[in-house]
Design an enzyme around this catalytic site. Sequence first.
Site, mmCIF file in Angstrom:
data_model
loop_
_atom_site.group_PDB
_atom_site.id
_atom_site.type_symbol
_atom_site.label_atom_id
_atom_site.label_comp_id
_atom_site.label_asym_id
_atom_site.label_seq_id
_atom_site.Cartn_x
_atom_site.Cartn_y
_atom_site.Cartn_z
ATOM 1 N N ASP A 194 75.624 5.695 -19.117
ATOM 2 C CA ASP A 194 75.552 7.161 -19.161
ATOM 3 C C ASP A 194 76.807 7.722 -19.823
ATOM 4 O O ASP A 194 77.771 7.010 -20.095
ATOM 5 C CB ASP A 194 75.287 7.769 -17.780
ATOM 6 C CG ASP A 194 76.453 7.654 -16.826
ATOM 7 O OD1 ASP A 194 77.541 7.214 -17.238
ATOM 8 O OD2 ASP A 194 76.288 8.026 -15.642
ATOM 9 N N ILE A 195 76.742 9.012 -20.117
ATOM 10 C CA ILE A 195 77.820 9.707 -20.832
ATOM 11 C C ILE A 195 78.880 10.130 -19.813
ATOM 12 O O ILE A 195 78.570 10.770 -18.804
ATOM 13 C CB ILE A 195 77.255 10.930 -21.574
ATOM 14 C CG1 ILE A 195 76.217 10.475 -22.609
ATOM 15 C CG2 ILE A 195 78.374 11.722 -22.242
ATOM 16 C CD1 ILE A 195 75.391 11.595 -23.220
ATOM 17 N N GLU A 237 71.690 12.371 -18.488
ATOM 18 C CA GLU A 237 72.507 11.742 -19.531
ATOM 19 C C GLU A 237 72.538 10.225 -19.388
ATOM 20 O O GLU A 237 73.392 9.556 -19.966
ATOM 21 C CB GLU A 237 73.941 12.303 -19.473
ATOM 22 C CG GLU A 237 74.780 11.850 -18.297
ATOM 23 C CD GLU A 237 74.540 12.626 -17.015
ATOM 24 O OE1 GLU A 237 75.382 12.508 -16.109
ATOM 25 O OE2 GLU A 237 73.526 13.346 -16.915
#
Length: 320
Positions: A194-195, A237
Amino acid sequence: MSNPGNSIRDIHWLMDMLQNIDVGLVILDRNYAIQTWNNFMQNHSNLTPSAVIGKNLFQRFPDIPENWFKRKLDSVFLLNSRAFSTWEQREYLFRFKNYRPITGTAEFMYQNITLTPLQSADGSVSHVGIIIYDVTDMAVSKQKLLGANEQLQSLSRTDALTQLNNRGYWEERLNSELHRVQRTKEPSSLIMFDIDHFKNVNDTFGHQAGDEVIRETSRLLRETMRTTDIAGRYGGEEFAVILVDTPAKNALIFADRLRQRIEELTVNYDNLTIKFTISLGVAEYNSNIREHTQWIEHADNALYQAKESGRNKVVVFKAS
């Protein structure tokens, strides 16, 4: 007593009808020589009867696959029964241009064909009649319908923002991959990532900028992965990638390459410059995994460790 004049007139009418019906009619003898060539065939081939009658079908029309069509013709001669071919089996027998205005997108005429045995006076099959039906309208309509259904199916399994597989379809693929590796014992790895600090991206630059960050992450993911890999947006995300036939050590190389590319990326959106990183967890399949959700948990645990230990890094799950 029948009137000979009536019989001659009946034959004339029959021949006139066969010449002008809106289907192609070709009659072949046992040597595959053309004996009849009606107006439909003349109009679509631009060849007059005198240019084809008496000629061998396969020599005159080399585009016709000889072995395939001879087998069909020979079965009609031998069995004295009809044979058929549809456009779905082979788009056309004769390579005729399509001139229909409604289905003008089709380059060639789609054709159904019927092969009919024609008996001589002694009851043997001496000739075969080939009837060619122009089914271009029907074929194009069916292809458009199939295309629309495929597009709807694709939309139902595709995440709109990223153009990756959506979570539902991606989990189906992961479950299938689990069954495959349980059977084949081949290596396979799962990456969850994920970001980092994505909430800060949204809070600082706005949600539309956040969407652009997600889109750019998806683009780099597609560029980095192989065609055999299966990527999806897991939610928000968070992303997931199934690396088929890949052990953890090779998945680690892939994950770190993706991490570096994201770190070097600059997203420009609405005069804003956005830099960001990702954290990744890698889990290779092991025999303790019974359900695909366990596999996700392993990769997610590794991702959690990557984030807890500083972010912008890759951690490989260690099976106990």
